[in-house]
Design a protein around this motif. Structure first.
Motif, PDB file in Angstrom:
ATOM      1  N   MET A   1       9.623  -0.378   2.346  1.00  0.00           N
ATOM      2  CA  MET A   1      10.754  -1.300   2.393  1.00  0.00           C
ATOM      3  C   MET A   1      10.464  -2.635   1.726  1.00  0.00           C
ATOM      4  O   MET A   1      11.364  -3.450   1.540  1.00  0.00           O
ATOM      5  CB  MET A   1      11.173  -1.529   3.854  1.00  0.00           C
ATOM      6  N   SER A   2       9.216  -2.856   1.346  1.00  0.00           N
ATOM      7  CA  SER A   2       8.867  -4.109   0.681  1.00  0.00           C
ATOM      8  C   SER A   2       9.306  -4.070  -0.776  1.00  0.00           C
ATOM      9  O   SER A   2       9.119  -3.051  -1.480  1.00  0.00           O
ATOM     10  CB  SER A   2       7.351  -4.335   0.760  1.00  0.00           C
ATOM     11  N   ASP A   3       9.904  -5.169  -1.250  1.00  0.00           N
ATOM     12  CA  ASP A   3      10.294  -5.265  -2.661  1.00  0.00           C
ATOM     13  C   ASP A   3       9.082  -5.390  -3.576  1.00  0.00           C
ATOM     14  O   ASP A   3       9.214  -5.244  -4.794  1.00  0.00           O
ATOM     15  CB  ASP A   3      11.195  -6.484  -2.874  1.00  0.00           C
ATOM     16  N   SER A   4       7.942  -5.640  -3.000  1.00  0.00           N
ATOM     17  CA  SER A   4       6.750  -5.879  -3.818  1.00  0.00           C
ATOM     18  C   SER A   4       6.149  -4.589  -4.366  1.00  0.00           C
ATOM     19  O   SER A   4       5.426  -4.620  -5.363  1.00  0.00           O
ATOM     20  CB  SER A   4       5.683  -6.619  -2.997  1.00  0.00           C
ATOM     21  N   PHE A   5       6.442  -3.446  -3.720  1.00  0.00           N
ATOM     22  CA  PHE A   5       5.761  -2.204  -4.089  1.00  0.00           C
ATOM     23  C   PHE A   5       6.737  -1.064  -4.335  1.00  0.00           C
ATOM     24  O   PHE A   5       7.810  -0.989  -3.717  1.00  0.00           O
ATOM     25  CB  PHE A   5       4.789  -1.787  -2.974  1.00  0.00           C
TER      26      PHE A   5
ATOM     27  N   ALA B   1      -2.876   0.266  -7.531  1.00  0.00           N
ATOM     28  CA  ALA B   1      -3.771   0.240  -6.375  1.00  0.00           C
ATOM     29  C   ALA B   1      -3.577   1.516  -5.563  1.00  0.00           C
ATOM     30  O   ALA B   1      -2.561   2.213  -5.679  1.00  0.00           O
ATOM     31  CB  ALA B   1      -3.501  -0.980  -5.508  1.00  0.00           C
ATOM     32  N   ILE B   2      -4.591   1.810  -4.757  1.00  0.00           N
ATOM     33  CA  ILE B   2      -4.516   2.894  -3.777  1.00  0.00           C
ATOM     34  C   ILE B   2      -4.744   2.273  -2.407  1.00  0.00           C
ATOM     35  O   ILE B   2      -5.797   1.669  -2.157  1.00  0.00           O
ATOM     36  CB  ILE B   2      -5.569   3.984  -4.044  1.00  0.00           C
ATOM     37  N   ILE B   3      -3.751   2.383  -1.548  1.00  0.00           N
ATOM     38  CA  ILE B   3      -3.846   1.855  -0.190  1.00  0.00           C
ATOM     39  C   ILE B   3      -4.136   3.029   0.746  1.00  0.00           C
ATOM     40  O   ILE B   3      -3.364   3.999   0.793  1.00  0.00           O
ATOM     41  CB  ILE B   3      -2.543   1.138   0.219  1.00  0.00           C
ATOM     42  N   ILE B   4      -5.238   2.937   1.468  1.00  0.00           N
ATOM     43  CA  ILE B   4      -5.716   4.070   2.263  1.00  0.00           C
ATOM     44  C   ILE B   4      -5.636   3.724   3.746  1.00  0.00           C
ATOM     45  O   ILE B   4      -6.215   2.728   4.209  1.00  0.00           O
ATOM     46  CB  ILE B   4      -7.167   4.420   1.886  1.00  0.00           C
ATOM     47  N   ILE B   5      -4.903   4.547   4.484  1.00  0.00           N
ATOM     48  CA  ILE B   5      -4.840   4.438   5.938  1.00  0.00           C
ATOM     49  C   ILE B   5      -5.818   5.471   6.496  1.00  0.00           C
ATOM     50  O   ILE B   5      -5.573   6.678   6.401  1.00  0.00           O
ATOM     51  CB  ILE B   5      -3.421   4.715   6.469  1.00  0.00           C
ATOM     52  N   PRO B   6      -6.935   5.053   7.066  1.00  0.00           N
ATOM     53  CA  PRO B   6      -7.974   6.007   7.488  1.00  0.00           C
ATOM     54  C   PRO B   6      -7.514   6.849   8.672  1.00  0.00           C
ATOM     55  O   PRO B   6      -6.563   6.515   9.389  1.00  0.00           O
ATOM     56  CB  PRO B   6      -9.148   5.088   7.863  1.00  0.00           C
ATOM     57  N   SER B   7      -8.221   7.928   8.867  1.00  0.00           N
ATOM     58  CA  SER B   7      -7.867   8.850   9.964  1.00  0.00           C
ATOM     59  C   SER B   7      -8.075   8.214  11.328  1.00  0.00           C
ATOM     60  O   SER B   7      -7.490   8.663  12.323  1.00  0.00           O
ATOM     61  CB  SER B   7      -8.711  10.128   9.845  1.00  0.00           C
TER      62      SER B   7
ATOM     63  N   GLN C   1      -7.996   0.307   3.729  1.00  0.00           N
ATOM     64  CA  GLN C   1      -8.771   0.106   2.502  1.00  0.00           C
ATOM     65  C   GLN C   1      -7.826   0.057   1.314  1.00  0.00           C
ATOM     66  O   GLN C   1      -6.873   0.845   1.233  1.00  0.00           O
ATOM     67  CB  GLN C   1      -9.790   1.241   2.316  1.00  0.00           C
ATOM     68  N   ILE C   2      -8.123  -0.865   0.385  1.00  0.00           N
ATOM     69  CA  ILE C   2      -7.282  -1.004  -0.808  1.00  0.00           C
ATOM     70  C   ILE C   2      -8.173  -0.949  -2.039  1.00  0.00           C
ATOM     71  O   ILE C   2      -9.083  -1.778  -2.203  1.00  0.00           O
ATOM     72  CB  ILE C   2      -6.490  -2.322  -0.787  1.00  0.00           C
ATOM     73  N   LEU C   3      -7.935   0.021  -2.898  1.00  0.00           N
ATOM     74  CA  LEU C   3      -8.632   0.124  -4.180  1.00  0.00           C
ATOM     75  C   LEU C   3      -7.688  -0.421  -5.249  1.00  0.00           C
ATOM     76  O   LEU C   3      -6.611   0.133  -5.476  1.00  0.00           O
ATOM     77  CB  LEU C   3      -9.005   1.582  -4.483  1.00  0.00           C
ATOM     78  N   ILE C   4      -8.106  -1.502  -5.906  1.00  0.00           N
ATOM     79  CA  ILE C   4      -7.203  -2.233  -6.805  1.00  0.00           C
ATOM     80  C   ILE C   4      -7.708  -2.148  -8.240  1.00  0.00           C
ATOM     81  O   ILE C   4      -8.913  -2.276  -8.507  1.00  0.00           O
ATOM     82  CB  ILE C   4      -7.087  -3.715  -6.380  1.00  0.00           C
TER      83      ILE C   4
ATOM     84  N   VAL D   1      -1.429  -7.851  -5.620  1.00  0.00           N
ATOM     85  CA  VAL D   1      -1.525  -6.660  -4.766  1.00  0.00           C
ATOM     86  C   VAL D   1      -2.271  -6.996  -3.482  1.00  0.00           C
ATOM     87  O   VAL D   1      -1.848  -6.620  -2.377  1.00  0.00           O
ATOM     88  CB  VAL D   1      -2.236  -5.516  -5.525  1.00  0.00           C
ATOM     89  N   ARG D   2      -3.386  -7.705  -3.598  1.00  0.00           N
ATOM     90  CA  ARG D   2      -4.171  -8.063  -2.416  1.00  0.00           C
ATOM     91  C   ARG D   2      -3.364  -8.961  -1.476  1.00  0.00           C
ATOM     92  O   ARG D   2      -3.319  -8.731  -0.265  1.00  0.00           O
ATOM     93  CB  ARG D   2      -5.458  -8.761  -2.841  1.00  0.00           C
ATOM     94  N   LYS D   3      -2.706  -9.969  -2.059  1.00  0.00           N
ATOM     95  CA  LYS D   3      -1.949 -10.911  -1.232  1.00  0.00           C
ATOM     96  C   LYS D   3      -0.743 -10.242  -0.583  1.00  0.00           C
ATOM     97  O   LYS D   3      -0.497 -10.410   0.623  1.00  0.00           O
ATOM     98  CB  LYS D   3      -1.489 -12.087  -2.094  1.00  0.00           C
ATOM     99  N   TYR D   4       0.016  -9.474  -1.366  1.00  0.00           N
ATOM    100  CA  TYR D   4       1.214  -8.843  -0.822  1.00  0.00           C
ATOM    101  C   TYR D   4       0.861  -7.785   0.219  1.00  0.00           C
ATOM    102  O   TYR D   4       1.543  -7.647   1.241  1.00  0.00           O
ATOM    103  CB  TYR D   4       2.038  -8.211  -1.940  1.00  0.00           C
ATOM    104  N   SER D   5      -0.202  -7.019  -0.036  1.00  0.00           N
ATOM    105  CA  SER D   5      -0.608  -5.986   0.927  1.00  0.00           C
ATOM    106  C   SER D   5      -1.006  -6.623   2.248  1.00  0.00           C
ATOM    107  O   SER D   5      -0.629  -6.135   3.334  1.00  0.00           O
ATOM    108  CB  SER D   5      -1.785  -5.178   0.367  1.00  0.00           C
ATOM    109  N   ASN D   6      -1.766  -7.696   2.168  1.00  0.00           N
ATOM    110  CA  ASN D   6      -2.178  -8.395   3.380  1.00  0.00           C
ATOM    111  C   ASN D   6      -0.960  -8.935   4.138  1.00  0.00           C
ATOM    112  O   ASN D   6      -0.885  -8.862   5.366  1.00  0.00           O
ATOM    113  CB  ASN D   6      -3.126  -9.531   3.011  1.00  0.00           C
TER     114      ASN D   6
END
Length: 370
Positions: free
Chosen positions: A72-76, A98-104, A118-121, A132-137
């Motif tokens: 729902m974010s306009d940033s992504f 970027a790859i945003i990872i939600i761990p198990s 985890q975010i791989l940018i 990406v780092r700022k908006y994800s946070n």
């Protein structure tokens, strides 16, 4: 001494020249419109709809809720998968940033108030990587707040509320478009007057002017004033489009805008006249106007690149660039209002540069044909 009759004759002659020359109208009216719309739509420091891969290693109500928050974010622009390898090739090709990872273990970590993602940018473009780092946070912290986890993780009832002054939507166009008006006036004022005297030499009409009893002051004023009014017309058009079309807020007074714009045209027109005085060729004068006038105003005025981040020696060099002061004036008038503590020092510095330029012009301009 200024003789009104001779000055009026030269002023009318130059005004007719502008009317007969379509290139002057194109430079003063069409070019500003093109530049303003390009700067309004093409130049933006706001990054929206950044493509990212979203990896959910183990589905849970929290991971699904967080996925929806990013969607729902306009940033992504989010593409969802359950394995990071699904997105590694796209990250290498640059199709996602970027790859945003939600761990198990995300749901379990939430219960002990130690959630981690985890975010791989892609760092090839540092600005986008920072966004990406700022908006994800920001999305993650906002989601935590909505889920109520931040309340349980703090022992105080401190409630921090943030308000943004002068540019509440945080849109880069709010300060880029006022600054672009200064860049456009620089280009118009410098380029138009750079062609004035050079054109007279190329057409052979300068000899006829030199044979008249006209003085240097009458010659310079008669050449500059028609282009001053033409440039002010361009300024009015640009301001109207910025306010009415792009909906940039205007919190100052139009009278102050008119006065400061008039003062800025002194160094802008003077620089063009200095170039045309030194060059007797229109092509050379036009190239010099772009190199000496437009490029420094675009690159070294703080329009896009912060002056404080430049090397020290380059920061000192920016003090001789009039656009540096006018951009700060415009941004203040548009976004903050008539704050004279900001405007007056810039007006004084800008006027000093203009006086120096005209002093040089009077020194090197002579009524002779060599």
């Amino acid at each position: 001494m200024l003789k009104i009759r001779r000055f009026k004759a030269l002023f009318i002659k130059e005004s007719y020249q502008i009317i007969r020359d379509p290139s002057s109208i194109l430079i003063a009216v069409v070019l500003p419109l093109i530049l303003l719309f390009l700067m309004g739509y093409a130049i933006s420091l706001d990054s929206k709809h950044i493509p990212v891969g979203f990896v959910v290693e183990k589905s849970s109500k929290y991971s699904l809720s967080l996925t929806d928050a990013f969607r729902m974010s306009d940033s992504f622009d989010v593409k969802v998968g359950n394995n990071r390898k699904d997105f590694q090739d796209e990250l290498q090709k640059g199709t996602i940033r970027a790859i945003i990872i939600i761990p198990s273990t995300f749901a379990r970590d939430l219960e002990i108030l130690n959630p981690k993602i985890q975010i791989l940018i892609d760092g090839t473009e540092p600005n986008i990587a920072g966004f990406v780092r700022k908006y994800s946070n920001g999305v993650f912290l906002n989601w935590l707040s909505q889920e109520g986890f931040d309340k349980h993780s703090t022992k105080s009832s401190l409630d921090i509320q943030t308000r943004y002054w002068f540019n509440s939507p945080l849109l880069s166009s709010y300060f880029l478009l006022p600054g672009s008006i200064a860049i456009i006036l620089t280009l118009i004022g410098t380029l138009l007057t750079a062609l004035v005297v050079a054109r007279e030499w190329e057409r052979g009409t300068m000899e006829a002017i030199m044979s008249t009893p006209i003085t240097i002051i009458e010659l310079l004023l008669g050449k500059i004033l028609p282009y001053f009014f033409l440039a002010m017309t361009s300024m009015i058009i640009c301001v109207a489009i910025a306010i009415l079309w792009f909906e940039i807020p205007f919190r100052g007074s139009f009278l102050l805008l008119f006065i400061t714009s008039s003062l800025y045209l002194i160094p802008a027109l003077g620089l063009g006249l200095l170039i045309s005085t030194l060059s007797k060729n229109q092509f050379v004068a036009a190239q010099a106007a772009l190199i000496v006038g437009f490029l420094p105003a675009f690159l070294l005025s703080g329009f896009i690149f912060q002056i404080n981040s430049m090397p020290i020696w380059l920061q000192y060099l920016t003090h001789i660039i009039p656009a540096r002061y006018f951009i700060e004036i415009l941004q203040c008038i548009f976004l903050s209002g008539d704050i004279y503590e900001v405007i007056l020092p810039n007006v004084i510095a800008m006027s000093i540069v203009g006086i120096v330029i005209f002093f040089i012009i009077f020194k090197i301009t002579r009524k002779r044909l060599d």
